[in-house]
Design a protein around this motif. Structure first.
Motif, PDB file in Angstrom:
ATOM      1  N   PHE A 299      31.244  53.961  68.972  1.00  0.00           N
ATOM      2  CA  PHE A 299      30.469  52.832  69.465  1.00  0.00           C
ATOM      3  C   PHE A 299      31.233  52.163  70.596  1.00  0.00           C
ATOM      4  O   PHE A 299      32.386  51.759  70.444  1.00  0.00           O
ATOM      5  CB  PHE A 299      30.221  51.843  68.326  1.00  0.00           C
ATOM      6  N   GLN A 300      30.575  52.044  71.750  1.00  0.00           N
ATOM      7  CA  GLN A 300      31.139  51.368  72.913  1.00  0.00           C
ATOM      8  C   GLN A 300      30.111  50.353  73.412  1.00  0.00           C
ATOM      9  O   GLN A 300      28.968  50.710  73.713  1.00  0.00           O
ATOM     10  CB  GLN A 300      31.457  52.372  74.031  1.00  0.00           C
ATOM     11  N   TYR A 301      30.516  49.103  73.481  1.00  0.00           N
ATOM     12  CA  TYR A 301      29.597  48.033  73.867  1.00  0.00           C
ATOM     13  C   TYR A 301      30.322  47.136  74.862  1.00  0.00           C
ATOM     14  O   TYR A 301      31.448  46.685  74.615  1.00  0.00           O
ATOM     15  CB  TYR A 301      29.172  47.239  72.638  1.00  0.00           C
ATOM     16  N   SER A 302      29.674  46.853  75.987  1.00  0.00           N
ATOM     17  CA  SER A 302      30.261  45.996  77.014  1.00  0.00           C
ATOM     18  C   SER A 302      29.242  44.934  77.412  1.00  0.00           C
ATOM     19  O   SER A 302      28.056  45.241  77.611  1.00  0.00           O
ATOM     20  CB  SER A 302      30.662  46.821  78.239  1.00  0.00           C
ATOM     21  N   GLU A 303      29.711  43.703  77.507  1.00  0.00           N
ATOM     22  CA  GLU A 303      28.814  42.604  77.873  1.00  0.00           C
ATOM     23  C   GLU A 303      29.505  41.682  78.863  1.00  0.00           C
ATOM     24  O   GLU A 303      30.677  41.339  78.702  1.00  0.00           O
ATOM     25  CB  GLU A 303      28.409  41.810  76.631  1.00  0.00           C
TER      26      GLU A 303
ATOM     27  N   LEU B 225      20.450  21.081  82.702  1.00  0.00           N
ATOM     28  CA  LEU B 225      19.863  22.407  82.854  1.00  0.00           C
ATOM     29  C   LEU B 225      20.993  23.424  82.843  1.00  0.00           C
ATOM     30  O   LEU B 225      21.979  23.281  83.572  1.00  0.00           O
ATOM     31  CB  LEU B 225      19.075  22.514  84.162  1.00  0.00           C
ATOM     32  N   ARG B 226      20.845  24.442  82.021  1.00  0.00           N
ATOM     33  CA  ARG B 226      21.849  25.489  81.892  1.00  0.00           C
ATOM     34  C   ARG B 226      21.188  26.844  82.092  1.00  0.00           C
ATOM     35  O   ARG B 226      20.095  27.093  81.570  1.00  0.00           O
ATOM     36  CB  ARG B 226      22.520  25.432  80.514  1.00  0.00           C
ATOM     37  N   PHE B 227      21.878  27.722  82.834  1.00  0.00           N
ATOM     38  CA  PHE B 227      21.389  29.091  83.016  1.00  0.00           C
ATOM     39  C   PHE B 227      22.443  30.062  82.500  1.00  0.00           C
ATOM     40  O   PHE B 227      23.621  29.952  82.837  1.00  0.00           O
ATOM     41  CB  PHE B 227      21.102  29.383  84.491  1.00  0.00           C
ATOM     42  N   GLU B 228      22.022  30.994  81.667  1.00  0.00           N
ATOM     43  CA  GLU B 228      22.913  32.009  81.118  1.00  0.00           C
ATOM     44  C   GLU B 228      22.319  33.390  81.375  1.00  0.00           C
ATOM     45  O   GLU B 228      21.154  33.649  81.044  1.00  0.00           O
ATOM     46  CB  GLU B 228      23.117  31.808  79.606  1.00  0.00           C
ATOM     47  N   GLU B 229      23.132  34.271  81.960  1.00  0.00           N
ATOM     48  CA  GLU B 229      22.706  35.650  82.218  1.00  0.00           C
ATOM     49  C   GLU B 229      23.659  36.593  81.494  1.00  0.00           C
ATOM     50  O   GLU B 229      24.875  36.417  81.539  1.00  0.00           O
ATOM     51  CB  GLU B 229      22.706  35.961  83.710  1.00  0.00           C
ATOM     52  N   SER B 230      23.098  37.587  80.826  1.00  0.00           N
ATOM     53  CA  SER B 230      23.893  38.541  80.061  1.00  0.00           C
ATOM     54  C   SER B 230      23.514  39.955  80.460  1.00  0.00           C
ATOM     55  O   SER B 230      22.329  40.311  80.468  1.00  0.00           O
ATOM     56  CB  SER B 230      23.647  38.328  78.558  1.00  0.00           C
ATOM     57  N   ALA B 231      24.525  40.759  80.810  1.00  0.00           N
ATOM     58  CA  ALA B 231      24.326  42.173  81.146  1.00  0.00           C
ATOM     59  C   ALA B 231      25.049  43.019  80.106  1.00  0.00           C
ATOM     60  O   ALA B 231      26.243  42.853  79.875  1.00  0.00           O
ATOM     61  CB  ALA B 231      24.864  42.481  82.544  1.00  0.00           C
ATOM     62  N   VAL B 232      24.323  43.924  79.457  1.00  0.00           N
ATOM     63  CA  VAL B 232      24.842  44.721  78.350  1.00  0.00           C
ATOM     64  C   VAL B 232      24.791  46.205  78.714  1.00  0.00           C
ATOM     65  O   VAL B 232      23.801  46.689  79.267  1.00  0.00           O
ATOM     66  CB  VAL B 232      24.030  44.466  77.061  1.00  0.00           C
ATOM     67  N   GLU B 233      25.877  46.915  78.388  1.00  0.00           N
ATOM     68  CA  GLU B 233      25.932  48.370  78.568  1.00  0.00           C
ATOM     69  C   GLU B 233      26.419  49.015  77.277  1.00  0.00           C
ATOM     70  O   GLU B 233      27.373  48.547  76.662  1.00  0.00           O
ATOM     71  CB  GLU B 233      26.866  48.749  79.714  1.00  0.00           C
ATOM     72  N   LEU B 234      25.750  50.106  76.870  1.00  0.00           N
ATOM     73  CA  LEU B 234      26.146  50.865  75.694  1.00  0.00           C
ATOM     74  C   LEU B 234      26.686  52.214  76.114  1.00  0.00           C
ATOM     75  O   LEU B 234      26.358  52.728  77.190  1.00  0.00           O
ATOM     76  CB  LEU B 234      24.969  51.048  74.735  1.00  0.00           C
TER      77      LEU B 234
END
Length: 784
Positions: A457-461, A484-493
């Protein structure tokens, strides 16, 4: 069973009443110290000022009281002794005076004048026999009284007396039923382990934000900030805390120590907090499937009789360096090793017939390291024009294995996993006062998180977030905070899967002060909840041949929108608050239980639908006698679940019902350093999409005695008069299956723990650096 539970609740409530009424018997044969407290300039009374009675050396607290609306007070103490009386109030310089009691008379101290000092605190609620004052746009502040300190040993004890905060037997903190709480100490993020080693005597006040503003993470549902007493120049202080159980089969203790030394611009500190657990547990899981077409029913019952052996050793250390009046530098780190193992016997039956039995052996070891470097620059300290930078690194490694071996048929199951997690975080916060009643806060954060389980299992965020807040106070009656808050999440498996998501999270808080005794506030907030490491890890485990649990690396975050209308009112002997609230959780995460083609029960987390709540809640602090305080909290709500397409495919139906949660704590302070306290907590099952969780009613009783020179001893009993306690339970249901799990502790009828605390101090040390917060990823624990 229902009759037994009602009996337990009646017994616990009776104990609370006995504790609350016993002070009258124990407080006899005492003398009175009377007096009044006035402002030095205006000669006006100072209501609710703190009056504390110490030994002549000023080291040991004997008793405490609060002034009434006319600034008058009465202290009770034994005669023929010399004492030190310290009088204090928020915004005033404290005054200490020595008094000598004569057994044949009482002492009238006359008038004590306090002079005002400049203090940057707009919202204060005094807990105990005192009442709530003004509330800011984003928090309420509770002054910790001398009575609370007398009845408490650690920080975990103190927060139990704050209305709306619940601390269960496992020392989990919740705020009005929400458990995703951010815990701060002097503005710096900490966790419950750190709170356990705090000395109650060092806590000045507790600030609570039930609707956190935009500067806090979107996943946070509440903020509790513990503000420590601010000392001056130099010196050393610390404490040692030990717990001694009376039964070797029920060990649940939290030893700790702390040591601080300050000299000039530098303050160095270290502390330790441990946990040792040995508990006999009975875990039962009953699962049933129904096939209505062929009228077939399948039943599986799994019993585990195990002993939980756990330990945790965490060493905290750091330093604060005040470079000059405008620049501060802080380093904080900890090293934590912990383990939770469950060893014993497992038995599985189908339709009452034993089909499998095995011996369970656990091997578990975890290491968690955290490092943080913080810098703050004040452009203008008087106007709170500041900028702060925070860099933190966390590393978590784990080795877990569970083996089930059956001597009857030779079958063996081996579950092993070696998860690792690395977090690197950088954040910046900028505060800019624009005008006298307007200020702006801006900030941002970047985080990189790597999760691994060997090569499986390899997970990167990568997370990026930014926020903007504006606080406005156009008059003495009106205040507002917009964010006001902005959150961006980029996920790679590792398998090539990648996704990006963004969340826009607004916050709003508007308050109106009707008078000095009443104010109303309306708040709105949208937050987001991210799945945990163990929910994302696709690792599979089996506890018997018929059940398997698996993670889901493709889980999406869930969001929560909430709105609260609250009114607070000061009464003669305390305060009460009442609120109407509505919340909607979208894309809620829940474990989906279903049966695969081979007849094995599979549990796997998915996003399964929406959950709505509409209800009312009330809390308060009431003094029912001169030294008896009760803190009630109650919430009643209507809930409704809405299953999505995946849930409907698995025959999960929409649900609705009524929920209830409540808590009641009481505190009795007596002469000669004695105090009694009790607490009871209960809530109905909490519904998710397919499952609901529950636990038994929880109640505690404690007696504390403080001696001279910083020594305090006490005894605590948890959930007496029962032989077992359900610490966690869960039911899962759909049209074609049902599951019921209950984890119970087998305990003695009246379990007791003795507590010993020794506090020491020389000179005066500098306060720890004020800062926003550090990122500390919570590590899940198994079992109780």
């Amino acid at each position: 069973m229902k009759t037994a539970k009602r009996t337990i609740v009646r017994i616990a409530l009776s104990i609370q009443l006995i504790v609350a009424s016993s002070y009258g018997l124990l407080a006899q044969q005492t003398l009175n110290i009377t007096g009044s407290v006035l402002e030095a300039e205006t000669n006006e009374p100072i209501p609710f000022a703190n009056v504390a009675l110490y030994t002549s050396d000023g080291q040991t607290l004997i008793a405490g009281a609060g002034c009434n609306l006319n600034g008058e007070f009465i202290l009770k103490a034994n005669g023929n002794k010399i004492y030190q009386v310290t009088i204090s109030a928020i915004g005033y310089q404290s005054v200490s005076r020595e008094v000598e009691l004569v057994s044949s008379n009482y002492i009238d101290m006359g008038i004590t004048h306090l002079s005002e000092i400049a203090i940057n605190l707009q919202s204060v609620t005094v807990v105990g026999k005192k009442v709530r004052g003004k509330s800011e746009a984003d928090r309420s502040s509770y002054l910790v009284s001398s009575e609370m300190k007398l009845a408490s040993t650690t920080g975990a004890d103190v927060i139990k007396f704050i209305p709306g905060i619940q601390v269960d037997f496992m020392r989990n903190i919740s705020l009005n039923g929400n458990r995703n709480i951010l815990i701060l100490v002097d503005g710096r993020e900490r966790d419950m382990d750190f709170i356990n080693q705090l000395n109650a005597q060092n806590i000045e006040r507790i600030e609570v934000s039930q609707t956190p503003p935009a500067r806090y993470e979107g996943s946070v549902s509440g903020v509790i900030d513990i503000i420590l007493t601010k000392d001056k120049d130099k010196g050393a202080d610390g404490h040692i805390f030990l717990e001694v159980p009376t039964s070797k089969n029920m060990v649940y203790i939290f030893p700790s120590y702390s040591l601080n030394y300050g000299a000039g611009k530098l303050n160095v500190y270290t502390s330790y907090n441990g946990e040792v657990t040995r508990l006999n547990q009975h875990e039962t899981t009953k699962m049933e499937t129904f096939d209505q077409i062929i009228d077939d029913r399948k039943e599986i019952v799994n019993n585990q009789l195990v002993t939980q052996n756990g330990w945790s050793h965490r060493f905290n250390f750091g330093f604060d360096y005040n470079i000059n009046t405008k620049n501060q530098l802080n380093l904080y780190a900890y090293h934590n090793r912990f383990s939770q193992e469950f060893n014993g016997e497992v038995e599985t039956t189908t339709h009452g017939a034993k089909v499998w039995e095995a011996t369970k052996e656990d091997d578990d070891e975890n290491i968690n390291n955290f490092y943080s470097l913080y810098y703050k620059h004040s452009f203008n300290a008087a106007s709170n024009h500041t900028v702060a930078f925070d860099l933190s690194l966390q590393n978590f490694t784990s080795s877990k294995s569970t083996k089930f071996f059956s001597e009857t048929d030779g079958t063996e199951f081996n579950n092993s996993t070696n998860p690792q997690q690395d977090n690197l975080t950088f954040r910046v916060d900028y505060n800019l006062p624009i005008y006298q009643n307007i200020s702006v806060m801006l900030g941002g954060k970047g985080m990189v998180r790597e999760l691994r389980n060997g090569t499986d299992f390899q997970y990167s965020e990568q997370q990026l977030s930014g926020y903007a807040e504006i606080s406005i106070k156009p008059s003495t009656k009106l205040d507002a905070n917009f964010g006001l808050r902005f959150e961006e999440s980029a996920v790679e498996l590792g398998g090539g899967f990648a996704t990006t998501s963004g969340n826009l999270l607004p916050t709003l808080s508007i308050g109106y002060r009707h008078s000095k005794k009443q104010n109303t506030r309306i708040t709105y907030r949208k937050s987001v909840h991210y799945p945990s490491l163990y929910q994302l890890n696709p690792y599979s485990s089996q506890n018997n041949p018929f059940c398997v649990t698996t993670g889901n690396a493709k889980l999406e975050p869930s969001s929560l929108s909430s709105i609260v209308l609250e009114h607070e009112m000061r009464i003669k002997k305390g305060f009460i608050s009442a609120a109407v609230f509505y919340s909607k959780r979208e894309n809620a995460i829940d474990n989906l239980l279903r049966v695969d083609e081979s007849g094995v029960f599979e549990s796997k987390p998915y996003n399964l639908g929406n959950i709505q709540q509409l209800g009312i809640r009330s809390s308060g602090t009431i003094s029912i006698a001169s030294n008896v305080i009760i803190n009630p909290s109650i919430s009643i709500y209507n809930y409704r679940t809405q299953a999505n397409g995946l849930a409907l495919e698995n025959l999960i139906k929409d649900d609705k019902g009524v929920g209830f949660r409540s808590s009641l704590s009481s505190l009795v302070t007596l002469v000669e350093g004695f105090s009694l306290s009790g607490i009871i907590q209960y809530y109905t099952p909490i519904a998710n999409i397919q499952s609901s969780r529950f636990e038994d009613v929880t109640y505690f009783i404690s007696v504390e005695k403080e001696f001279k020179r910083g020594l305090k001893v006490g005894v605590v009993s948890a959930i007496p008069f029962t032989k077992e306690f359900t610490y966690y339970g869960e039911t899962v249901s759909s049209k074609d299956l049902y599951s019921h799990y209950a984890g119970k502790i087998e305990k003695s009828l009246v379990p007791l723990w003795f507590r010993i605390t020794y506090q020491f101090a020389t000179g005066k040390r500098k306060p720890n650096t004020q800062r926003e917060y550090e990122d500390i990823e919570p590590m899940p624990r198994r079992g109780f």
